[in-house]
Design an enzyme around this catalytic site. Structure first.
Site, PDB file in Angstrom:
ATOM      1  N   CYS A  52      63.560  56.797  55.870  1.00 57.12           N
ATOM      2  CA  CYS A  52      62.635  56.366  56.912  1.00 57.12           C
ATOM      3  C   CYS A  52      63.406  56.737  58.198  1.00 57.12           C
ATOM      4  O   CYS A  52      64.483  55.942  58.392  1.00 57.12           O
ATOM      5  CB  CYS A  52      62.152  55.311  56.683  1.00 57.12           C
ATOM      6  N   CYS A  98      54.104  46.168  67.338  1.00 59.88           N
ATOM      7  CA  CYS A  98      55.211  47.016  66.892  1.00 59.88           C
ATOM      8  C   CYS A  98      56.505  46.643  67.575  1.00 59.88           C
ATOM      9  O   CYS A  98      56.513  46.629  68.636  1.00 59.88           O
ATOM     10  CB  CYS A  98      54.875  48.491  66.741  1.00 59.88           C
ATOM     11  N   ASN A 104      54.218  42.821  59.229  1.00 60.41           N
ATOM     12  CA  ASN A 104      55.565  42.272  59.212  1.00 60.41           C
ATOM     13  C   ASN A 104      55.688  41.429  60.528  1.00 60.41           C
ATOM     14  O   ASN A 104      55.577  42.011  61.617  1.00 60.41           O
ATOM     15  CB  ASN A 104      56.369  43.281  59.177  1.00 60.41           C
ATOM     16  N   SER A 145      54.634  60.788  60.476  1.00 63.46           N
ATOM     17  CA  SER A 145      53.659  59.695  60.682  1.00 63.46           C
ATOM     18  C   SER A 145      53.263  59.789  62.109  1.00 63.46           C
ATOM     19  O   SER A 145      54.094  59.822  62.977  1.00 63.46           O
ATOM     20  CB  SER A 145      54.068  58.197  60.328  1.00 63.46           C
ATOM     21  N   SER A 200      48.689  56.300  61.928  1.00 66.48           N
ATOM     22  CA  SER A 200      48.447  54.976  61.891  1.00 66.48           C
ATOM     23  C   SER A 200      47.266  54.633  62.582  1.00 66.48           C
ATOM     24  O   SER A 200      47.030  54.629  63.607  1.00 66.48           O
ATOM     25  CB  SER A 200      49.628  54.510  62.615  1.00 66.48           C
ATOM     26  N   LEU A 201      46.080  54.364  61.582  1.00 64.73           N
ATOM     27  CA  LEU A 201      44.742  54.230  62.035  1.00 64.73           C
ATOM     28  C   LEU A 201      44.784  52.594  62.766  1.00 64.73           C
ATOM     29  O   LEU A 201      44.266  52.673  63.785  1.00 64.73           O
ATOM     30  CB  LEU A 201      43.802  54.725  61.151  1.00 64.73           C
ATOM     31  N   HIS A 202      44.765  51.888  61.938  1.00 67.84           N
ATOM     32  CA  HIS A 202      44.560  50.554  62.143  1.00 67.84           C
ATOM     33  C   HIS A 202      43.264  50.005  62.634  1.00 67.84           C
ATOM     34  O   HIS A 202      42.855  48.738  62.568  1.00 67.84           O
ATOM     35  CB  HIS A 202      45.462  49.985  62.875  1.00 67.84           C
ATOM     36  N   CYS A 230      60.404  53.892  72.359  1.00 69.48           N
ATOM     37  CA  CYS A 230      58.986  54.591  72.004  1.00 69.48           C
ATOM     38  C   CYS A 230      58.250  54.358  73.464  1.00 69.48           C
ATOM     39  O   CYS A 230      58.404  53.420  73.876  1.00 69.48           O
ATOM     40  CB  CYS A 230      58.284  53.975  70.771  1.00 69.48           C
ATOM     41  N   CYS A 252      51.888  50.196  70.999  1.00 65.42           N
ATOM     42  CA  CYS A 252      51.218  49.288  70.035  1.00 65.42           C
ATOM     43  C   CYS A 252      51.815  47.752  70.050  1.00 65.42           C
ATOM     44  O   CYS A 252      52.874  47.689  70.001  1.00 65.42           O
ATOM     45  CB  CYS A 252      51.421  49.968  68.837  1.00 65.42           C
ATOM     46  N   CYS A 298      58.495  48.442  58.229  1.00 66.70           N
ATOM     47  CA  CYS A 298      57.605  49.040  59.055  1.00 66.70           C
ATOM     48  C   CYS A 298      57.455  48.163  60.429  1.00 66.70           C
ATOM     49  O   CYS A 298      57.009  46.926  60.336  1.00 66.70           O
ATOM     50  CB  CYS A 298      56.267  49.092  58.395  1.00 66.70           C
ATOM     51  N   GLU A 306      67.783  53.213  64.786  1.00 65.89           N
ATOM     52  CA  GLU A 306      68.008  52.926  62.936  1.00 65.89           C
ATOM     53  C   GLU A 306      67.163  53.867  62.138  1.00 65.89           C
ATOM     54  O   GLU A 306      66.178  54.615  62.600  1.00 65.89           O
ATOM     55  CB  GLU A 306      67.370  51.521  63.061  1.00 65.89           C
TER      56      GLU A 306
HETATM   57  N1  SAH Z   1      54.707  56.274  65.942  1.00 66.94           N
HETATM   58  C1  SAH Z   1      54.728  56.678  64.757  1.00 66.94           C
HETATM   59  C2  SAH Z   1      55.646  56.593  63.680  1.00 66.94           C
HETATM   60  C3  SAH Z   1      56.050  55.088  63.573  1.00 66.94           C
HETATM   61  S1  SAH Z   1      55.423  54.774  61.978  1.00 66.94           S
HETATM   62  C4  SAH Z   1      53.271  56.063  64.141  1.00 66.94           C
HETATM   63  O1  SAH Z   1      52.648  55.207  64.831  1.00 66.94           O
HETATM   64  O2  SAH Z   1      52.924  56.348  63.103  1.00 66.94           O
HETATM   65  C5  SAH Z   1      55.628  52.982  61.985  1.00 66.94           C
HETATM   66  C6  SAH Z   1      54.548  52.761  60.914  1.00 66.94           C
HETATM   67  O3  SAH Z   1      54.672  51.165  60.927  1.00 66.94           O
HETATM   68  C7  SAH Z   1      53.303  52.849  61.734  1.00 66.94           C
HETATM   69  O4  SAH Z   1      52.276  53.043  60.615  1.00 66.94           O
HETATM   70  C8  SAH Z   1      52.925  51.552  62.421  1.00 66.94           C
HETATM   71  O5  SAH Z   1      51.451  51.334  62.775  1.00 66.94           O
HETATM   72  C9  SAH Z   1      53.400  50.389  61.286  1.00 66.94           C
HETATM   73  N2  SAH Z   1      53.834  49.158  61.969  1.00 66.94           N
HETATM   74  C10 SAH Z   1      54.293  48.881  63.311  1.00 66.94           C
HETATM   75  N3  SAH Z   1      54.533  47.679  63.493  1.00 66.94           N
HETATM   76  C11 SAH Z   1      54.050  47.072  62.274  1.00 66.94           C
HETATM   77  C12 SAH Z   1      54.288  45.687  61.866  1.00 66.94           C
HETATM   78  N4  SAH Z   1      54.705  44.722  62.599  1.00 66.94           N
HETATM   79  N5  SAH Z   1      54.013  45.634  60.520  1.00 66.94           N
HETATM   80  C13 SAH Z   1      53.705  46.577  59.589  1.00 66.94           C
HETATM   81  N6  SAH Z   1      53.475  47.824  60.393  1.00 66.94           N
HETATM   82  C14 SAH Z   1      53.871  47.978  61.245  1.00 66.94           C
END
Ligand code: SAH
Length: 345
Positions: free
Chosen positions: A106, A120, A295, A196, A219-221, A113, A117, A338, A93
């Site tokens: 995007c 996700c 989300n 990213s 994507s630190l979190h 993947c 995570c 995202c 997508e």
């Molecule tokens: N694998 C790479 C590229 C994917 S980017 C990465 O992790 O950066 C997708 C972005 O959406 C990342 O920042 C990820 O952490 C974020 N993401 C994943 N699941 C999400 C969700 N349920 N709600 C909001 N952001 C989310």
């Protein structure tokens, strides 16, 4: 078995050589190359300034593995999601996000993947394969067309935030970006492209050594190892001290500010200690923080933190002179936001 070669795996020079070896002019290679890339031809028949015999000869030797946009969904906020069919039938997508006067694409870098995570949706799809450079390029070209069609202007930005981990498909992502930025491709500025990553230290260092000109987002979190490993289990193998070191190397080589993507969840990273750890991490290299809205992906374990916690994050980061933006997600009603990309259509 199909023994024909993917013509877009050839460089321009290889294509020129092919024509010379077949008794034609090298220049024919340039013409075909232009059709393949900047004109995004789907078939050899499209190449109207090439003779019929030459087109047939190409047809006998090569295939064009162009993507097909299988379905298009439009969100009430203007976001557009493409389900893209690849030559082997797999689907990825990509999303067009309109913001003010700009449009952002995007795009995906892998089918599924390999990372895990927990929050996700894409992580729940097994990684099937890497995308080829042309498959990444085609997603951008398709969205550029849609941007012109729906918004009357070209695509302004690209983020590699679709499905997959771009730095685990390093060579193909870089080749695609080369084509996207080349005048023979889409001629976009690398400054308008952001890759990213979930944070693969070795590959971040390689980006720095390759002196890439695009932006980097991580994507630190969480800035505490135990917390990060709980929600992004691969952190066990790529701990924060390695990430820090890689980012220092990145900044030393590129002088380019890093963006940290960060979601605040209830009961996971919503304490003062979490905030102070982020502040500390942000001091390592010049950066900015994008606080992104969570989300939900039909999972009870993750819930967006209370607004007060987000406010605390913002004020403490700002007190420490760290740039912070709050990012609202777009396209939620069509599962285009995202972390929601999971081929649900
Ligand atoms: N694998 C790479 C590229 C994917 S980017 C990465 O992790 O950066 C997708 C972005 O959406 C990342 O920042 C990820 O952490 C974020 N993401 C994943 N699941 C999400 C969700 N349920 N709600 C909001 N952001 C989310």
């Amino acid at each position: 078995m199909n023994l024909k070669k993917d013509i877009r795996a050839l460089t321009k020079d290889q294509l020129r050589d092919f024509f010379v070896e077949n008794g034609d002019k090298a220049f024919r290679g340039n013409q075909v190359y232009e059709w393949l890339w900047s004109k995004s031809a789907h078939t050899f028949e499209d190449m109207t300034n090439i003779s019929k015999e030459t087109r047939e000869m190409l047809q006998n030797n090569f295939v064009i593995n162009h993507i097909e946009v299988d379905s298009i969904q439009r969100s009430s906020d203007g976001t557009v999601k493409n389900a893209v069919r690849l030559h082997d039938g797999l689907i990825v997508e990509s999303v067009l996000i309109p913001t003010g006067t700009r449009t952002t694409a995007c795009v995906s870098s892998q089918v599924g993947c390999s990372l895990d995570c927990l929050f996700c949706a894409t992580a729940r799809l097994k990684k099937m394969r890497n995308l080829n450079p042309d498959e990444i390029y085609d997603q951008v070209a398709a969205i550029n067309k849609e941007s012109l069609l729906y918004y009357n202007h070209k695509l302004s930005n690209i983020v590699f935030m679709g499905m997959g981990e771009p730095l685990m498909n390093y060579n193909n992502v870089l080749k695609a970006i080369d084509k996207i930025t080349s005048p023979e491709g889409l001629g976009m500025s690398p400054k308008r492209i952001t890759v990213s990553t979930s944070g693969v230290p070795k590959m971040i260092k390689k980006l720095a050594d390759d002196e890439v000109k695009f932006n980097l987002a991580v994507s630190l979190h969480a800035a505490i190892d135990e917390v990060r490993t709980k929600i992004m289990p691969f952190n066990e193998n790529f701990p924060l001290k390695d990430l820090k070191e890689a980012l220092e190397h990145w900044y030393a080589k590129t002088s380019s500010r890093v963006t940290y993507e960060y979601i605040v969840w209830k009961g996971i990273n919503d304490t003062r200690e979490d905030i102070m750890a982020l502040v500390k991490f942000c001091k390592y290299v010049p950066c900015k923080v994008n606080l992104i809205e969570y989300n939900p992906i039909d999972d009870g374990d993750f819930k967006q933190a209370k607004p007060q916690v987000i406010t605390d994050y913002i004020s403490i980061l700002e007190m420490n002179d760290i740039i912070v933006n709050v990012r609202r997600s777009r396209g939620k009603d069509i599962d285009a936001a995202c972390g929601q990309l999971a081929n649900k259509s």
